[in-house]
Design a protein around this motif. Structure first.
Motif, mmCIF file in Angstrom:
data_model
loop_
_atom_site.group_PDB
_atom_site.id
_atom_site.type_symbol
_atom_site.label_atom_id
_atom_site.label_comp_id
_atom_site.label_asym_id
_atom_site.label_seq_id
_atom_site.Cartn_x
_atom_site.Cartn_y
_atom_site.Cartn_z
ATOM 1 N N ILE A 103 -9.595 5.086 -6.141
ATOM 2 C CA ILE A 103 -10.532 6.109 -7.275
ATOM 3 C C ILE A 103 -9.884 6.349 -8.527
ATOM 4 C CG2 ILE A 103 -11.175 8.440 -7.283
ATOM 5 C CD1 ILE A 103 -11.972 8.400 -4.147
ATOM 6 N N GLU A 104 -10.221 6.122 -9.623
ATOM 7 C CA GLU A 104 -9.753 6.370 -10.892
ATOM 8 C C GLU A 104 -10.261 7.548 -11.379
ATOM 9 O OE1 GLU A 104 -7.116 5.022 -12.348
ATOM 10 O OE2 GLU A 104 -7.154 3.853 -10.463
ATOM 11 N N PHE A 105 -9.734 8.386 -12.068
ATOM 12 C CA PHE A 105 -10.303 9.663 -12.650
ATOM 13 C C PHE A 105 -9.411 10.153 -13.675
ATOM 14 C CE2 PHE A 105 -7.600 13.394 -11.266
ATOM 15 C CZ PHE A 105 -6.861 12.492 -10.259
ATOM 16 N N ASP A 106 -9.787 11.198 -14.590
ATOM 17 C CA ASP A 106 -8.940 11.473 -15.893
ATOM 18 C C ASP A 106 -8.316 13.011 -15.410
ATOM 19 O OD1 ASP A 106 -7.837 12.551 -18.078
ATOM 20 O OD2 ASP A 106 -9.402 11.750 -19.390
ATOM 21 N N SER A 107 -7.146 12.926 -14.738
ATOM 22 C CA SER A 107 -6.735 14.233 -14.461
ATOM 23 C C SER A 107 -6.478 15.191 -15.494
ATOM 24 C CB SER A 107 -5.513 13.919 -13.589
ATOM 25 O OG SER A 107 -4.159 13.614 -14.270
ATOM 26 N N GLU A 108 -5.893 14.593 -16.499
ATOM 27 C CA GLU A 108 -5.446 15.607 -17.645
ATOM 28 C C GLU A 108 -7.032 16.278 -18.271
ATOM 29 O OE1 GLU A 108 -2.919 14.377 -20.660
ATOM 30 O OE2 GLU A 108 -3.373 15.854 -21.984
ATOM 31 N N GLN A 109 -8.044 15.440 -18.292
ATOM 32 C CA GLN A 109 -9.214 16.124 -18.662
ATOM 33 C C GLN A 109 -9.423 17.291 -17.815
ATOM 34 O OE1 GLN A 109 -12.978 14.287 -18.137
ATOM 35 N NE2 GLN A 109 -13.768 15.073 -19.983
ATOM 36 N N THR A 110 -9.364 17.066 -16.439
ATOM 37 C CA THR A 110 -9.693 17.938 -15.362
ATOM 38 C C THR A 110 -8.803 19.248 -15.581
ATOM 39 O OG1 THR A 110 -10.337 16.427 -13.859
ATOM 40 C CG2 THR A 110 -9.852 18.455 -13.043
ATOM 41 N N ARG A 111 -7.535 18.919 -15.809
ATOM 42 C CA ARG A 111 -6.692 20.257 -16.007
ATOM 43 C C ARG A 111 -6.827 20.758 -17.229
ATOM 44 N NH1 ARG A 111 -2.460 16.204 -14.707
ATOM 45 N NH2 ARG A 111 -1.716 16.220 -16.996
ATOM 46 N N GLN A 112 -7.511 20.029 -18.228
ATOM 47 C CA GLN A 112 -7.937 20.856 -19.578
ATOM 48 C C GLN A 112 -9.039 21.970 -19.182
ATOM 49 O OE1 GLN A 112 -8.335 17.687 -22.202
ATOM 50 N NE2 GLN A 112 -6.053 17.801 -22.835
ATOM 51 N N ARG A 113 -10.039 21.391 -18.359
ATOM 52 C CA ARG A 113 -11.077 22.261 -18.125
ATOM 53 C C ARG A 113 -10.591 23.334 -17.270
ATOM 54 N NH1 ARG A 113 -14.804 17.833 -15.737
ATOM 55 N NH2 ARG A 113 -15.832 19.524 -15.002
ATOM 56 N N ILE A 114 -9.906 23.224 -16.403
ATOM 57 C CA ILE A 114 -9.395 24.343 -15.395
ATOM 58 C C ILE A 114 -8.448 25.411 -16.345
ATOM 59 C CG2 ILE A 114 -7.625 24.931 -13.845
ATOM 60 C CD1 ILE A 114 -8.204 22.278 -12.348
ATOM 61 N N GLY A 115 -7.839 24.847 -17.297
ATOM 62 C CA GLY A 115 -6.962 25.634 -18.159
ATOM 63 C C GLY A 115 -7.639 26.427 -19.105
ATOM 64 N N THR A 116 -8.911 26.037 -19.744
ATOM 65 C CA THR A 116 -9.791 26.589 -20.503
ATOM 66 C C THR A 116 -10.694 27.661 -19.726
ATOM 67 O OG1 THR A 116 -10.230 24.536 -21.776
ATOM 68 C CG2 THR A 116 -12.001 26.226 -21.815
ATOM 69 N N ARG A 117 -10.998 27.291 -18.577
ATOM 70 C CA ARG A 117 -11.590 28.380 -17.441
ATOM 71 C C ARG A 117 -10.561 29.503 -17.365
ATOM 72 N NH1 ARG A 117 -15.560 30.976 -15.400
ATOM 73 N NH2 ARG A 117 -15.367 31.319 -13.128
ATOM 74 N N ILE A 118 -9.222 29.199 -17.139
ATOM 75 C CA ILE A 118 -8.294 30.454 -16.998
ATOM 76 C C ILE A 118 -8.202 31.142 -18.226
ATOM 77 C CG2 ILE A 118 -5.878 30.823 -16.889
ATOM 78 C CD1 ILE A 118 -5.724 28.399 -14.801
#
Lengths: 74, 74
Positions: free
Chosen positions: B2-17
Motif C-alpha cells: 500500500i502506497e500513501f502520502d504520510s506527510e500529507q496525512t500528518r499535515q492534515r492532522i497538524g492543521t486539525r490540532i
C-alpha cells in the motif's frame, strides 16, 4: 502538568486494531505484509507495547480499510 | 504494498490540532507547557513535519480536552 497512563491507552488502541483485524478475518502476518510492516512489530503494536509513530497507524488504517480516527475510537 | 502520502496525512492532522487549539484560544506555548512538550516540537507537529508517536498525540488530546479520535477526524 497533565499525568496519564500512555501504556493503557496504547493497549486499548492495540486491542481495537486486533478487533478490527479479526472482524475482517485478516491474519496478523497478512495485514503486516499488506502494509509493509514486520509482523512482530505489528504484534507488539497490538499488545500496546510499542510507542508507534502516526505513520505506522496510518498504514494500519489503510490496510484495514478504515478511517484513521476509527483506530482511536477507544 | 500500500502506497500513501504520510506527510500529507500528518499535515492534515497538524492543521486539525491547530484549529482545535485556536478554537480554545490556547497559545502554542501554553498547550505545550500544559502537556510537558517543547513548544518547538509541538509547532513542527502542527506543521506535519514530525512523525510523532502516539503518546505525543495522546498528550495533545488530553491538553485540548478532546477525545484522541477527534485529533484524527481529518
Amino acid at each position: 502538568m497533565i499525568e496519564f497512563d500512555s501504556e493503557q491507552t496504547r493497549q486499548r488502541i492495540g486491542t481495537r486494531i486486533k478487533d478490527l483485524r479479526d472482524e475482517q478475518g485478516l491474519s496478523l502476518r497478512r495485514l503486516a505484509f499488506m502494509v509493509g510492516m514486520d509482523h512482530s512489530y505489528l504484534s507488539i503494536i497490538e499488545k500496546g507495547q510499542a510507542n508507534a509513530t502516526i505513520t505506522s497507524y496510518v498504514k494500519i488504517a489503510i490496510g484495514l480499510g478504515v478511517d484513521l480516527k476509527d483506530l482511536f475510537d477507544i
